[in-house]
Enzyme design. Sequence first.
Site, mmCIF file in Angstrom:
data_model
loop_
_atom_site.group_PDB
_atom_site.id
_atom_site.type_symbol
_atom_site.label_atom_id
_atom_site.label_comp_id
_atom_site.label_asym_id
_atom_site.label_seq_id
_atom_site.Cartn_x
_atom_site.Cartn_y
_atom_site.Cartn_z
ATOM 1 N N LYS A 184 47.700 43.728 35.057
ATOM 2 C CA LYS A 184 47.158 42.499 35.650
ATOM 3 C C LYS A 184 46.137 41.880 34.704
ATOM 4 O O LYS A 184 45.180 42.544 34.282
ATOM 5 C CB LYS A 184 46.527 42.854 36.999
ATOM 6 C CG LYS A 184 46.330 41.704 37.948
ATOM 7 C CD LYS A 184 45.921 42.249 39.310
ATOM 8 C CE LYS A 184 45.568 41.172 40.285
ATOM 9 N NZ LYS A 184 44.955 41.736 41.505
HETATM 10 O O1 G3P Z 1 44.446 39.697 45.548
HETATM 11 C C1 G3P Z 1 43.258 39.024 45.333
HETATM 12 C C2 G3P Z 1 42.321 39.289 46.443
HETATM 13 O O2 G3P Z 1 41.868 40.610 46.393
HETATM 14 C C3 G3P Z 1 41.187 38.374 46.528
HETATM 15 O O3 G3P Z 1 40.917 38.223 47.852
HETATM 16 O O4 G3P Z 1 39.597 37.700 49.816
HETATM 17 O O5 G3P Z 1 38.465 38.421 47.682
HETATM 18 O O6 G3P Z 1 39.531 36.179 47.870
HETATM 19 P P1 G3P Z 1 39.553 37.586 48.319
#
Ligand code: G3P
Length: 222
Positions: free
Chosen positions: A90
Amino acid sequence: MDLYIDTANLDEIKQAADMGVLDGVTTNPSLIAKEGVDYSTRLAEICKVVEGCATGAPGPVSAEVIATDYEGMIKEGRRHATIAGNIVVKLPCTLDGLKACKTFSDENVPTNLTLCFQPLQALMVAKAGAFLVSPFIGRLDDIAQDGMELIAGIRQIYDNFGLPTKILAASIRHPLHFVQCALAGADVATVPFKVIRQVMQHPLTESGLEKFVADYNKAFGT
Ligand code: G3P
């Protein structure tokens, strides 16, 4: 649509795998930091859990690099890739990430280009051979932009030109995001464990079940 779980928590991954719906896992440095475990050890443990998940083949496990420069990304990504055959490296949607994506593509190492916030980033990483692109829906909604429009835009661009990169909808915060991704044609949704559980909860399912059991017990006195 494939379903990945967005976590580095082993117990959550095992529970989702046991449900029979899991196709893969995504992690990121924040999720690993939350667990407070050694990165490589945890990645190896995750790869083992998803060896035979829903697809029948080892599910892809996205392992993000911490480095932000090309050389560092290559070094770290190559190290991640040795952990197991189902590791996907990634990388961030930056210029260095794009260059690293091309290098890994040439070496047949699958990549997931993360932190994608506009359709042209998705076009560029597809041209560099990315296996997955991760548009972040919730974080766009957070700044009053419609995250779902990004999914729809990328879908259209990829379809216009027959680009094979898979759209992995990320930063999914609730079941509405999840269903909208499916409707917009995302290839994969990576979803937190909480949301995976939420989608199987419906008040009419619960009250209907209670009534079935109560009616049966009333009639037969069991
Ligand atoms: O896959 C990306 C994710 O982990 C981010 O999520 O909720 O931190 O924006 P968030």
